[in-house]
Design a protein around this motif. Structure first.
Motif, PDB file in Angstrom:
ATOM      1  N   TYR A 127      -0.156   8.060   2.213  1.00  0.00           N
ATOM      2  CA  TYR A 127      -0.095   7.035   3.263  1.00  0.00           C
ATOM      3  C   TYR A 127       0.063   5.641   2.650  1.00  0.00           C
ATOM      4  O   TYR A 127       0.891   4.839   3.109  1.00  0.00           O
ATOM      5  CB  TYR A 127      -1.362   7.105   4.109  1.00  0.00           C
ATOM      6  CG  TYR A 127      -1.543   5.951   5.050  1.00  0.00           C
ATOM      7  CD1 TYR A 127      -0.814   5.873   6.238  1.00  0.00           C
ATOM      8  CD2 TYR A 127      -2.435   4.924   4.752  1.00  0.00           C
ATOM      9  CE1 TYR A 127      -0.980   4.795   7.107  1.00  0.00           C
ATOM     10  CE2 TYR A 127      -2.604   3.860   5.612  1.00  0.00           C
ATOM     11  CZ  TYR A 127      -1.870   3.793   6.785  1.00  0.00           C
ATOM     12  OH  TYR A 127      -2.044   2.717   7.643  1.00  0.00           O
ATOM     13  N   TYR A 128      -0.715   5.352   1.602  1.00  0.00           N
ATOM     14  CA  TYR A 128      -0.639   4.037   0.966  1.00  0.00           C
ATOM     15  C   TYR A 128       0.741   3.797   0.346  1.00  0.00           C
ATOM     16  O   TYR A 128       1.285   2.694   0.415  1.00  0.00           O
ATOM     17  CB  TYR A 128      -1.725   3.900  -0.098  1.00  0.00           C
ATOM     18  CG  TYR A 128      -3.068   3.480   0.457  1.00  0.00           C
ATOM     19  CD1 TYR A 128      -3.329   2.140   0.727  1.00  0.00           C
ATOM     20  CD2 TYR A 128      -4.061   4.405   0.713  1.00  0.00           C
ATOM     21  CE1 TYR A 128      -4.554   1.744   1.237  1.00  0.00           C
ATOM     22  CE2 TYR A 128      -5.289   4.027   1.224  1.00  0.00           C
ATOM     23  CZ  TYR A 128      -5.527   2.690   1.487  1.00  0.00           C
ATOM     24  OH  TYR A 128      -6.733   2.297   2.002  1.00  0.00           O
ATOM     25  N   ILE A 129       1.306   4.819  -0.285  1.00  0.00           N
ATOM     26  CA  ILE A 129       2.627   4.674  -0.896  1.00  0.00           C
ATOM     27  C   ILE A 129       3.685   4.375   0.164  1.00  0.00           C
ATOM     28  O   ILE A 129       4.534   3.487  -0.010  1.00  0.00           O
ATOM     29  CB  ILE A 129       2.994   5.961  -1.684  1.00  0.00           C
ATOM     30  CG1 ILE A 129       2.131   6.081  -2.929  1.00  0.00           C
ATOM     31  CG2 ILE A 129       4.477   5.954  -2.072  1.00  0.00           C
ATOM     32  CD1 ILE A 129       2.357   7.365  -3.705  1.00  0.00           C
ATOM     33  N   GLN A 130       3.631   5.102   1.262  1.00  0.00           N
ATOM     34  CA  GLN A 130       4.617   4.890   2.328  1.00  0.00           C
ATOM     35  C   GLN A 130       4.483   3.504   2.950  1.00  0.00           C
ATOM     36  O   GLN A 130       5.497   2.836   3.200  1.00  0.00           O
ATOM     37  CB  GLN A 130       4.445   5.972   3.392  1.00  0.00           C
ATOM     38  CG  GLN A 130       4.800   7.368   2.906  1.00  0.00           C
ATOM     39  CD  GLN A 130       4.512   8.425   3.940  1.00  0.00           C
ATOM     40  OE1 GLN A 130       4.351   8.130   5.123  1.00  0.00           O
ATOM     41  NE2 GLN A 130       4.430   9.681   3.511  1.00  0.00           N
ATOM     42  N   GLN A 131       3.261   3.068   3.187  1.00  0.00           N
ATOM     43  CA  GLN A 131       3.074   1.737   3.765  1.00  0.00           C
ATOM     44  C   GLN A 131       3.511   0.642   2.804  1.00  0.00           C
ATOM     45  O   GLN A 131       4.051  -0.388   3.227  1.00  0.00           O
ATOM     46  CB  GLN A 131       1.600   1.536   4.142  1.00  0.00           C
ATOM     47  CG  GLN A 131       1.103   2.485   5.218  1.00  0.00           C
ATOM     48  CD  GLN A 131       1.940   2.419   6.479  1.00  0.00           C
ATOM     49  OE1 GLN A 131       2.148   1.351   7.059  1.00  0.00           O
ATOM     50  NE2 GLN A 131       2.436   3.574   6.922  1.00  0.00           N
ATOM     51  N   ALA A 132       3.295   0.850   1.512  1.00  0.00           N
ATOM     52  CA  ALA A 132       3.712  -0.149   0.525  1.00  0.00           C
ATOM     53  C   ALA A 132       5.232  -0.259   0.480  1.00  0.00           C
ATOM     54  O   ALA A 132       5.784  -1.361   0.370  1.00  0.00           O
ATOM     55  CB  ALA A 132       3.162   0.221  -0.850  1.00  0.00           C
ATOM     56  N   MET A 133       5.937   0.871   0.578  1.00  0.00           N
ATOM     57  CA  MET A 133       7.397   0.836   0.556  1.00  0.00           C
ATOM     58  C   MET A 133       7.975   0.219   1.830  1.00  0.00           C
ATOM     59  O   MET A 133       9.067  -0.343   1.818  1.00  0.00           O
ATOM     60  CB  MET A 133       7.948   2.244   0.340  1.00  0.00           C
ATOM     61  CG  MET A 133       7.824   2.703  -1.097  1.00  0.00           C
ATOM     62  SD  MET A 133       8.797   4.178  -1.461  1.00  0.00           S
ATOM     63  CE  MET A 133       7.821   5.432  -0.651  1.00  0.00           C
TER      64      MET A 133
END
Length: 202
Positions: A127-133
């Protein structure tokens, strides 16, 4: 399959069955979320009026969302292999045929149960990776991570407790038995008499 020099049988317990089912569901959700993210990125890119450098970077880097998925499947495979291979005999517990089987069950349960908090943590990482991208702000404080750590600590403590109980019921080391046998034999051995003086006198 063996624990040390003792052969053990592959067994399957109810907690492991539940953990395997939960792991399969989590892996499916994790993979499905990653592929849904790819679809969202393609939709955003195709409907954008102007293709900026940020959109181009998002389209190129979207596959980084697969990293948690790959780690999750690799970790699951490692735990499965761990359950199916032989292991060394523990140094702090003396085993026999019966306790070796119990030791294997404890290891298998721990390896299977620990998957749950790890896979749940990887969902949060995904989730964090997707939101960061997507350049979205997210809070770095996660209750999910705290819960995952607590679950892992509970599994670790439960496993340690089971190993302690196994150690209490384990047979005495073979070396101690040998020493006791030698001590008993020495006590029962006939005493040697000194006949030197009698021989000289005769």
């Amino acid at each position: 399959m063996k624990i040390g020099r003792y052969p053990v049988k592959k067994t399957y317990s109810i907690p492991r069955a539940i953990a395997d089912a939960a792991s399969a569901i989590i892996l499916f959700v994790l993979a499905r979320t990653a592929f849904s993210f790819f679809d969202d990125c393609d939709t955003i890119y195709s409907y954008a009026a102007v293709h900026s450098s940020e959109l181009d970077a998002l389209q190129r880097n979207k596959y980084f969302a697969l990293i948690p998925v790959i780690i999750a499947f690799a970790f699951t495979a490692l735990t499965v292999i761990f359950v199916l291979i032989s292991h060394k005999e523990p140094k702090n517990i003396t085993l026999d045929k019966k306790t070796a089987q119990r030791y294997y069950v404890i290891l298998a349960d721990a390896a299977t149960l620990i998957r749950i908090p790890v896979l749940l943590a990887l969902i949060e990482v995904s989730y964090y990776i997707q939101q960061a991208m997507l350049v979205r702000e997210v809070s770095y404080f996660s209750i999910q991570f705290i819960c995952d750590i607590l679950i892992a600590l509970i599994i670790w403590r439960f496993t340690a407790h089971r190993l302690e109980k196994l150690g209490e019921s384990a047979p005495a080391p073979a070396a101690e038995n040998v020493i006791k046998v030698k001590a008993v034999a020495a006590e029962n051995a006939p005493e040697k008499t000194d006949n030197t003086d009698e021989t000289e006198g005769g």
